[in-house]
Design an enzyme around this catalytic site. Structure first.
Site, PDB file in Angstrom:
ATOM      1  N   GLY A 240       0.778  -1.224   0.000  1.00 22.39           N
ATOM      2  CA  GLY A 240       0.000   0.000   0.000  1.00 22.39           C
ATOM      3  C   GLY A 240       0.814   1.281   0.000  1.00 22.39           C
ATOM      4  N   SER A 241       2.033   1.229  -0.543  1.00 18.69           N
ATOM      5  CA  SER A 241       2.820   2.475  -0.561  1.00 18.69           C
ATOM      6  C   SER A 241       2.152   3.518  -1.459  1.00 18.69           C
ATOM      7  CB  SER A 241       4.261   2.215  -0.989  1.00 18.69           C
ATOM      8  OG  SER A 241       4.295   1.495  -2.190  1.00 18.69           O
ATOM      9  N   ASN A 242       1.575   3.066  -2.558  1.00 15.85           N
ATOM     10  CA  ASN A 242       0.849   4.012  -3.423  1.00 15.85           C
ATOM     11  C   ASN A 242      -0.407   4.527  -2.731  1.00 15.85           C
ATOM     12  OD1 ASN A 242       2.046   4.351  -6.253  1.00 15.85           O
ATOM     13  ND2 ASN A 242       2.269   2.156  -5.867  1.00 15.85           N
TER      14      ASN A 242
ATOM     15  N   LEU B 287      -4.345  -7.295  -7.138  1.00 19.09           N
ATOM     16  CA  LEU B 287      -3.830  -8.412  -7.945  1.00 19.09           C
ATOM     17  C   LEU B 287      -4.893  -9.259  -8.634  1.00 19.09           C
ATOM     18  CD1 LEU B 287      -0.804  -9.669  -5.833  1.00 19.09           C
ATOM     19  CD2 LEU B 287      -0.862  -8.063  -7.739  1.00 19.09           C
TER      20      LEU B 287
ATOM     21  N   ILE C 188     -10.417  -7.656 -12.233  1.00 21.27           N
ATOM     22  CA  ILE C 188     -11.623  -6.882 -11.893  1.00 21.27           C
ATOM     23  C   ILE C 188     -12.828  -7.540 -12.566  1.00 21.27           C
ATOM     24  CG2 ILE C 188     -12.754  -4.631 -12.242  1.00 21.27           C
ATOM     25  CD1 ILE C 188     -10.576  -4.616 -10.146  1.00 21.27           C
TER      26      ILE C 188
ATOM     27  N   HIS D 239       0.423   0.312 -13.544  1.00 21.76           N
ATOM     28  CA  HIS D 239       1.190  -0.895 -13.876  1.00 21.76           C
ATOM     29  C   HIS D 239       2.676  -0.521 -13.868  1.00 21.76           C
ATOM     30  CE1 HIS D 239       1.832  -4.868 -15.519  1.00 21.76           C
ATOM     31  NE2 HIS D 239       2.729  -4.327 -16.318  1.00 21.76           N
TER      32      HIS D 239
ATOM     33  N   ASP E 118      -4.690  -5.164 -18.117  1.00 21.24           N
ATOM     34  CA  ASP E 118      -3.701  -4.199 -18.617  1.00 21.24           C
ATOM     35  C   ASP E 118      -3.930  -3.728 -20.049  1.00 21.24           C
ATOM     36  OD1 ASP E 118      -2.392  -4.468 -16.162  1.00 21.24           O
ATOM     37  OD2 ASP E 118      -1.131  -6.091 -16.898  1.00 21.24           O
TER      38      ASP E 118
HETATM   39  C1  GRF Z   1       3.115  -1.181  -7.576  1.00 19.47           C
HETATM   40  O1  GRF Z   1       4.375  -1.424  -8.117  1.00 19.47           O
HETATM   41  C2  GRF Z   1       2.078  -0.976  -8.655  1.00 19.47           C
HETATM   42  O2  GRF Z   1       2.597  -0.441  -9.819  1.00 19.47           O
HETATM   43  C3  GRF Z   1       1.637  -2.390  -8.924  1.00 19.47           C
HETATM   44  O3  GRF Z   1       1.675  -3.027  -7.674  1.00 19.47           O
HETATM   45  C4  GRF Z   1       2.586  -2.374  -6.814  1.00 19.47           C
HETATM   46  C5  GRF Z   1       1.833  -2.001  -5.579  1.00 19.47           C
HETATM   47  O4  GRF Z   1       2.665  -1.574  -4.561  1.00 19.47           O
HETATM   48  N1  GRF Z   1       0.373  -2.423  -9.609  1.00 19.47           N
HETATM   49  P1  GRF Z   1       2.060  -0.905  -3.245  1.00 19.47           P
HETATM   50  O5  GRF Z   1       1.072  -1.886  -2.650  1.00 19.47           O
HETATM   51  O6  GRF Z   1       1.422   0.384  -3.637  1.00 19.47           O
HETATM   52  O7  GRF Z   1       3.252  -0.712  -2.338  1.00 19.47           O
END
Ligand code: GRF
Length: 190
Positions: A14-16, A87, A90, A106, A147
């Site tokens: 969940g860093s994003n 992952l 959808i 992606h 994708d």
């Molecule tokens: C990221 O690299 C994103 O591009 C891909 O999955 C990863 C998710 O990372 N779809 P995080 O859970 O946001 O750390």
């Protein structure tokens, strides 16, 4: 004016999601209103809880039958769905319920290195093995095929000969953190 409500779906660290939550924390236009994960132990849920954002687990059976989930999104007034490391595929019904309102990131330059099984380190391993001299991120609309939705934005990074998959991942992740919230803002506010 009421805020645009966004749900984030993810399966991992969940860093994003954390970055997006922080970005919109004080926004008067956009509210991150819900965070969902198919993995009860995923760190993404903790980031949501830390920010007092409601969470929900997506059950296995909802991969096929997600009508209740769609209804819940509607009841909460969710306008957009952001996939940040989600992952599972959808469900088609969700794509139909939210046409061009689901956005994915992606970690490579689509159309290369996309499709089923291309996630996480598999992507960076494949990029490394192919001898590509660049990689990057692709932010795109989601349709029923992995994708393959229309591309909204790409950013690139150079791959040095000495770079291994972990180095590529580091560069790609930096691009994600730098761009994703801004691209979301531009997409949903335009
Ligand atoms: C990221 O690299 C994103 O591009 C891909 O999955 C990863 C998710 O990372 N779809 P995080 O859970 O946001 O750390």
């Amino acid at each position: 004016m009421s805020k645009i409500k966004v749900a984030i779906w993810g399966s991992g660290t969940g860093s994003n999601a954390k970055n997006i939550i922080q970005h919109f924390h004080e926004s008067d236009r956009v509210e991150i209103a819900w965070v969902l994960s198919n993995k009860p132990e995923a760190l993404i849920l903790q980031h949501a809880k830390d920010a007092d954002i409601p969470t929900r687990i997506i059950g296995k059976e909802e991969r096929e039958n997600c009508q209740a989930l769609i209804e819940e999104h509607r009841k909460l007034g969710i306008d957009w769905i952001i996939l940040a490391g989600y992952l599972w595929k959808i469900p088609a019904a969700l794509c139909q319920a939210y046409p061009n309102k689901i956005v994915n990131i992606h970690p490579a330059l689509l159309p290369k290195f996309g499709g089923k099984g291309m996630y996480g380190h598999f992507v960076h391993d494949a990029v490394h093995q192919s001898g590509e001299t660049e990689s990057g991120i692709t932010i795109h609309f989601v349709n029923e095929h992995y994708d393959e939705g229309n591309i909204i934005f790409q950013a690139r990074c150079t791959i040095e000969q000495s770079d291994g998959p972990a180095d590529i991942e580091k560069k790609v992740r930096a691009l994600e953190i730098q761009h994703f919230p801004y691209v979301i803002a531009e997409t949903i506010l335009s």
